[in-house]
Design a protein around this motif. Structure first.
Motif, PDB file in Angstrom:
ATOM      1  N   ALA A 137       0.820  -1.401   0.032  1.00 39.34           N
ATOM      2  CA  ALA A 137       0.044  -0.155   0.152  1.00 39.34           C
ATOM      3  C   ALA A 137       0.974   1.306  -0.193  1.00 39.34           C
ATOM      4  CB  ALA A 137      -0.895  -0.091   1.144  1.00 39.34           C
ATOM      5  N   GLN A 138       1.949   1.210   0.916  1.00 37.30           N
ATOM      6  CA  GLN A 138       2.792   2.418   0.707  1.00 37.30           C
ATOM      7  C   GLN A 138       3.522   2.708  -0.693  1.00 37.30           C
ATOM      8  OE1 GLN A 138       3.235   4.834   3.311  1.00 37.30           O
ATOM      9  NE2 GLN A 138       4.980   5.698   1.812  1.00 37.30           N
ATOM     10  N   ALA A 139       3.904   1.590  -1.082  1.00 39.99           N
ATOM     11  CA  ALA A 139       4.681   1.516  -2.200  1.00 39.99           C
ATOM     12  C   ALA A 139       3.687   2.197  -3.439  1.00 39.99           C
ATOM     13  CB  ALA A 139       5.264   0.134  -2.692  1.00 39.99           C
ATOM     14  N   LEU A 140       2.518   1.904  -3.340  1.00 41.85           N
ATOM     15  CA  LEU A 140       1.539   2.387  -4.406  1.00 41.85           C
ATOM     16  C   LEU A 140       1.226   3.767  -4.098  1.00 41.85           C
ATOM     17  CD1 LEU A 140      -1.030  -0.500  -4.548  1.00 41.85           C
ATOM     18  CD2 LEU A 140       0.471   0.014  -6.167  1.00 41.85           C
ATOM     19  N   ARG A 141       1.173   4.108  -3.156  1.00 42.57           N
ATOM     20  CA  ARG A 141       1.091   5.628  -2.843  1.00 42.57           C
ATOM     21  C   ARG A 141       2.196   6.410  -3.310  1.00 42.57           C
ATOM     22  NH1 ARG A 141      -1.064   3.896   2.261  1.00 42.57           N
ATOM     23  NH2 ARG A 141       0.989   3.908   3.368  1.00 42.57           N
ATOM     24  N   GLU A 142       3.350   5.917  -3.504  1.00 41.27           N
ATOM     25  CA  GLU A 142       4.379   6.479  -4.007  1.00 41.27           C
ATOM     26  C   GLU A 142       4.779   6.192  -5.468  1.00 41.27           C
ATOM     27  OE1 GLU A 142       7.443   5.015  -1.264  1.00 41.27           O
ATOM     28  OE2 GLU A 142       6.866   6.252   0.407  1.00 41.27           O
ATOM     29  N   ASP A 143       3.860   5.509  -6.085  1.00 40.23           N
ATOM     30  CA  ASP A 143       3.767   5.230  -7.540  1.00 40.23           C
ATOM     31  C   ASP A 143       4.992   4.103  -7.788  1.00 40.23           C
ATOM     32  OD1 ASP A 143       1.524   6.602  -8.097  1.00 40.23           O
ATOM     33  OD2 ASP A 143       2.892   8.491  -8.597  1.00 40.23           O
ATOM     34  N   ASP A 144       5.138   3.414  -6.925  1.00 41.33           N
ATOM     35  CA  ASP A 144       6.371   2.333  -6.921  1.00 41.33           C
ATOM     36  C   ASP A 144       5.799   1.052  -7.127  1.00 41.33           C
ATOM     37  OD1 ASP A 144       8.859   0.748  -6.618  1.00 41.33           O
ATOM     38  OD2 ASP A 144       9.250   1.416  -4.734  1.00 41.33           O
ATOM     39  N   THR A 147       8.010  -2.481  -6.196  1.00 36.51           N
ATOM     40  CA  THR A 147       8.009  -2.907  -4.723  1.00 36.51           C
ATOM     41  C   THR A 147       6.684  -3.208  -4.357  1.00 36.51           C
ATOM     42  OG1 THR A 147       9.779  -1.146  -4.262  1.00 36.51           O
ATOM     43  CG2 THR A 147       8.297  -1.910  -2.488  1.00 36.51           C
ATOM     44  N   ALA A 148       5.557  -2.782  -4.835  1.00 33.21           N
ATOM     45  CA  ALA A 148       4.371  -3.306  -4.457  1.00 33.21           C
ATOM     46  C   ALA A 148       4.085  -4.487  -5.031  1.00 33.21           C
ATOM     47  CB  ALA A 148       3.094  -2.154  -4.998  1.00 33.21           C
ATOM     48  N   MET A 149       4.514  -4.870  -6.089  1.00 35.74           N
ATOM     49  CA  MET A 149       4.356  -6.264  -6.925  1.00 35.74           C
ATOM     50  C   MET A 149       5.464  -7.218  -5.960  1.00 35.74           C
ATOM     51  SD  MET A 149       2.331  -6.373  -9.230  1.00 35.74           S
ATOM     52  CE  MET A 149       2.971  -7.834 -10.296  1.00 35.74           C
ATOM     53  N   ALA A 150       6.395  -6.851  -5.747  1.00 31.98           N
ATOM     54  CA  ALA A 150       7.271  -7.983  -4.885  1.00 31.98           C
ATOM     55  C   ALA A 150       6.520  -8.080  -3.626  1.00 31.98           C
ATOM     56  CB  ALA A 150       8.626  -7.264  -4.688  1.00 31.98           C
ATOM     57  N   ALA A 151       6.068  -7.322  -2.853  1.00 30.74           N
ATOM     58  CA  ALA A 151       5.344  -7.424  -1.729  1.00 30.74           C
ATOM     59  C   ALA A 151       3.935  -8.339  -1.879  1.00 30.74           C
ATOM     60  CB  ALA A 151       4.932  -6.127  -0.832  1.00 30.74           C
ATOM     61  N   LEU A 152       3.249  -7.988  -2.930  1.00 31.45           N
ATOM     62  CA  LEU A 152       1.972  -9.010  -2.961  1.00 31.45           C
ATOM     63  C   LEU A 152       2.487 -10.377  -3.331  1.00 31.45           C
ATOM     64  CD1 LEU A 152       0.125  -6.241  -5.150  1.00 31.45           C
ATOM     65  CD2 LEU A 152      -0.432  -7.078  -2.790  1.00 31.45           C
ATOM     66  N   GLN A 153       3.516 -10.291  -4.334  1.00 33.67           N
ATOM     67  CA  GLN A 153       3.835 -12.039  -4.471  1.00 33.67           C
ATOM     68  C   GLN A 153       4.322 -12.735  -3.453  1.00 33.67           C
ATOM     69  OE1 GLN A 153       6.529 -10.683  -7.940  1.00 33.67           O
ATOM     70  NE2 GLN A 153       5.057 -10.522  -9.459  1.00 33.67           N
ATOM     71  N   ARG A 154       5.224 -11.790  -2.472  1.00 35.79           N
ATOM     72  CA  ARG A 154       5.571 -12.600  -1.290  1.00 35.79           C
ATOM     73  C   ARG A 154       4.433 -13.065  -0.492  1.00 35.79           C
ATOM     74  NH1 ARG A 154       9.638  -8.671  -1.041  1.00 35.79           N
ATOM     75  NH2 ARG A 154       8.184  -7.425   0.478  1.00 35.79           N
ATOM     76  N   SER A 155       3.604 -12.258  -0.314  1.00 34.41           N
ATOM     77  CA  SER A 155       2.353 -12.419   0.521  1.00 34.41           C
ATOM     78  C   SER A 155       1.389 -13.689   0.064  1.00 34.41           C
ATOM     79  CB  SER A 155       1.385 -11.180   0.734  1.00 34.41           C
ATOM     80  OG  SER A 155       0.531 -11.070  -0.657  1.00 34.41           O
ATOM     81  N   ALA A 156       1.487 -13.924  -1.356  1.00 37.03           N
ATOM     82  CA  ALA A 156       0.992 -14.942  -2.060  1.00 37.03           C
ATOM     83  C   ALA A 156       1.773 -16.309  -1.376  1.00 37.03           C
ATOM     84  CB  ALA A 156       0.844 -15.238  -3.487  1.00 37.03           C
ATOM     85  N   TYR A 157       2.925 -16.546  -1.309  1.00 36.46           N
ATOM     86  CA  TYR A 157       3.570 -17.591  -0.805  1.00 36.46           C
ATOM     87  C   TYR A 157       3.225 -17.681   0.731  1.00 36.46           C
ATOM     88  CZ  TYR A 157       6.433 -16.797  -4.941  1.00 36.46           C
ATOM     89  OH  TYR A 157       6.822 -16.507  -6.338  1.00 36.46           O
ATOM     90  N   GLU A 158       3.032 -16.724   1.241  1.00 39.86           N
ATOM     91  CA  GLU A 158       2.877 -16.634   2.960  1.00 39.86           C
ATOM     92  C   GLU A 158       1.311 -17.185   3.181  1.00 39.86           C
ATOM     93  OE1 GLU A 158       6.027 -13.068   2.937  1.00 39.86           O
ATOM     94  OE2 GLU A 158       4.149 -12.698   3.193  1.00 39.86           O
ATOM     95  N   LEU A 159       0.368 -16.758   2.104  1.00 37.50           N
ATOM     96  CA  LEU A 159      -0.747 -17.140   2.363  1.00 37.50           C
ATOM     97  C   LEU A 159      -0.926 -18.562   2.012  1.00 37.50           C
ATOM     98  CD1 LEU A 159      -2.712 -14.370   0.611  1.00 37.50           C
ATOM     99  CD2 LEU A 159      -3.209 -14.960   2.815  1.00 37.50           C
ATOM    100  N   GLU A 160      -0.082 -19.232   1.134  1.00 36.62           N
ATOM    101  CA  GLU A 160      -0.199 -20.640   1.017  1.00 36.62           C
ATOM    102  C   GLU A 160       0.231 -21.370   2.094  1.00 36.62           C
ATOM    103  OE1 GLU A 160       2.388 -21.215  -2.463  1.00 36.62           O
ATOM    104  OE2 GLU A 160       0.785 -20.861  -3.840  1.00 36.62           O
ATOM    105  N   SER A 161       1.321 -20.802   2.966  1.00 31.37           N
ATOM    106  CA  SER A 161       1.889 -21.425   4.214  1.00 31.37           C
ATOM    107  C   SER A 161       0.892 -21.218   5.237  1.00 31.37           C
ATOM    108  CB  SER A 161       3.255 -20.688   4.503  1.00 31.37           C
ATOM    109  OG  SER A 161       4.112 -21.028   3.617  1.00 31.37           O
ATOM    110  N   LEU A 162       0.060 -20.318   5.369  1.00 31.43           N
ATOM    111  CA  LEU A 162      -1.009 -19.919   6.348  1.00 31.43           C
ATOM    112  C   LEU A 162      -2.058 -20.919   6.161  1.00 31.43           C
ATOM    113  CD1 LEU A 162      -2.567 -18.282   8.426  1.00 31.43           C
ATOM    114  CD2 LEU A 162      -3.384 -16.733   6.457  1.00 31.43           C
ATOM    115  N   ASN A 163      -2.422 -21.013   4.778  1.00 33.46           N
ATOM    116  CA  ASN A 163      -3.481 -21.926   4.493  1.00 33.46           C
ATOM    117  C   ASN A 163      -3.127 -23.581   4.852  1.00 33.46           C
ATOM    118  OD1 ASN A 163      -4.728 -20.018   3.649  1.00 33.46           O
ATOM    119  ND2 ASN A 163      -5.009 -20.511   1.295  1.00 33.46           N
ATOM    120  N   ALA A 164      -1.751 -23.664   4.818  1.00 36.26           N
ATOM    121  CA  ALA A 164      -1.358 -25.134   4.829  1.00 36.26           C
ATOM    122  C   ALA A 164      -1.442 -25.237   6.743  1.00 36.26           C
ATOM    123  CB  ALA A 164       0.049 -25.456   4.459  1.00 36.26           C
TER     124      ALA A 164
END
Length: 345
Positions: A137-144, A147-164
């Motif tokens: 969210a912070q990266a998007l506010r800064e039009d970056d 960085t936003a994409m990298a954080a979203l992609q990491r969160s997908a891996y983390e959500l998979e682990s959460l679901n497991a």
């Protein structure tokens, strides 16, 4: 076993100028694939020798030292530093002794330890996912966008682990769950402050969900702040508007403390994005958000199924409606226009 000699009629490859043709020998050498008298074939050893990757009875395996503290071949290297003042640097960084002493089962049933640790692991995953979405969210506010994409992609891996994390709990029988359920008292997952922050970032805002935390001023203040801040999706839509897309003004100016409601104008924005270049960066943003939305949906449904198996339609802990409450939550779509726009592309 020795290799068979190369047939004399085999056509040798030509060598480069000044070299030796493949399959021939220089003066005094041995042909490729043949064995000189008294020699050994490639990959074989003579008596007393050691094959590659093996050790003699007195040698040390790679990465270990023999009793004299030397590596294979006699080279010396340092053993790990074992003596520290106070705790180890690992403990100082990870705080493992804190984590591994937070479990205080309230029943004698051994299954309660599994339930307790699994729930605590889920809380840790909530924490890191909230961190990732704040970063995005912070990266998007800064039009970056990178960085936003990298954080979203990491969160997908983390959500998979959460679901497991549901795996140890997903096959509880009613008898197994009832053996320690009374220890939970009025405790319930919907009281998790970190999970509530996660839901707020998804746009699932509700002031009533702050009520259970009135007795914890710090937690209540953090949730109140999260309630009034733009969600991750709000920041996405503001970013798209700055990129020149026609996000409705009513959406951009909405009260962020209210639950996000789907808007036809936002649906048309995503339709336009997905109708454009297939590998465009905004399509990749949409797909990263869709992946997050799908994994959140899977989390909610896994929670529903695990609860249904363990307790059926009984009232949930904490007085919730149990399965009925979870069914309602599971039916909610995250980032709704990302899904409905696909029908028009």
């Amino acid at each position: 076993m020795s290799q068979q000699p190369v047939p004399d009629h085999a056509a040798p490859a030509q060598a480069t100028s000044g070299g030796t043709p493949q399959g021939r020998i220089a003066s005094g050498g041995t042909p490729q694939g043949r064995i000189a008298p008294g020699g050994t074939a490639p990959g074989e050893t003579t008596p007393g020798e050691t094959a590659p990757g093996e050790t003699t009875p007195t040698s040390a395996a790679p990465g270990r030292t023999d009793p004299s503290g030397t590596a294979p071949g006699g080279a010396e290297f340092e053993a790990p530093h074992l003596d520290f003042d106070g705790t180890t640097p690992y403990e100082d960084y990870v705080q493992a002794s804190v984590l591994t002493h937070l479990q205080r089962p309230l029943s004698d049933d051994p299954g309660e330890m599994v339930f307790l640790v699994t729930t605590q692991v889920m809380e840790l995953w909530f924490t890191v996912i909230v961190h990732e979405w704040h970063t995005a969210a912070q990266a998007l506010r800064e039009d970056d966008l990178p960085t936003a994409m990298a954080a979203l992609q990491r969160s997908a891996y983390e959500l998979e682990s959460l679901n497991a994390s549901w795996t140890p709990l997903a096959h509880l029988t009613p008898g197994q769950f009832n053996a320690y359920r009374s220890a939970l008292g009025e405790g319930s997952g919907f009281q998790s402050a970190m999970y509530r922050r996660l839901e707020f970032l998804l746009g699932e805002k509700s002031a009533s969900m702050l009520v259970p935390h009135r007795g914890a001023p710090r937690v209540h203040a953090e949730l109140e702040k999260a309630l009034t801040e733009p969600s991750l999706y709000d920041e996405v839509l503001r970013y798209l508007a700055r990129r020149g897309l026609a996000v409705p003004a009513a959406v951009l100016d909405r009260d962020p403390a209210l639950r996000y409601e789907p808007d036809p104008g936002v649906e048309r924005v995503w339709e336009e994005i997905y109708s454009g270049p297939r590998e465009g960066e905004l399509v990749r943003l949409g797909e990263a958000l869709t992946e997050v939305a799908e994994l959140v949906w899977r989390w909610r449904n896994d929670h529903l199924v695990a609860t249904r198996r363990a307790m059926g339609a009984k009232t949930g802990t904490g007085g919730s409606a149990g399965v009925a409450w979870l069914e309602k939550r599971a039916g909610k779509t995250v980032f709704p226009e990302l899904w409905t726009a696909r029908s028009h592309v």
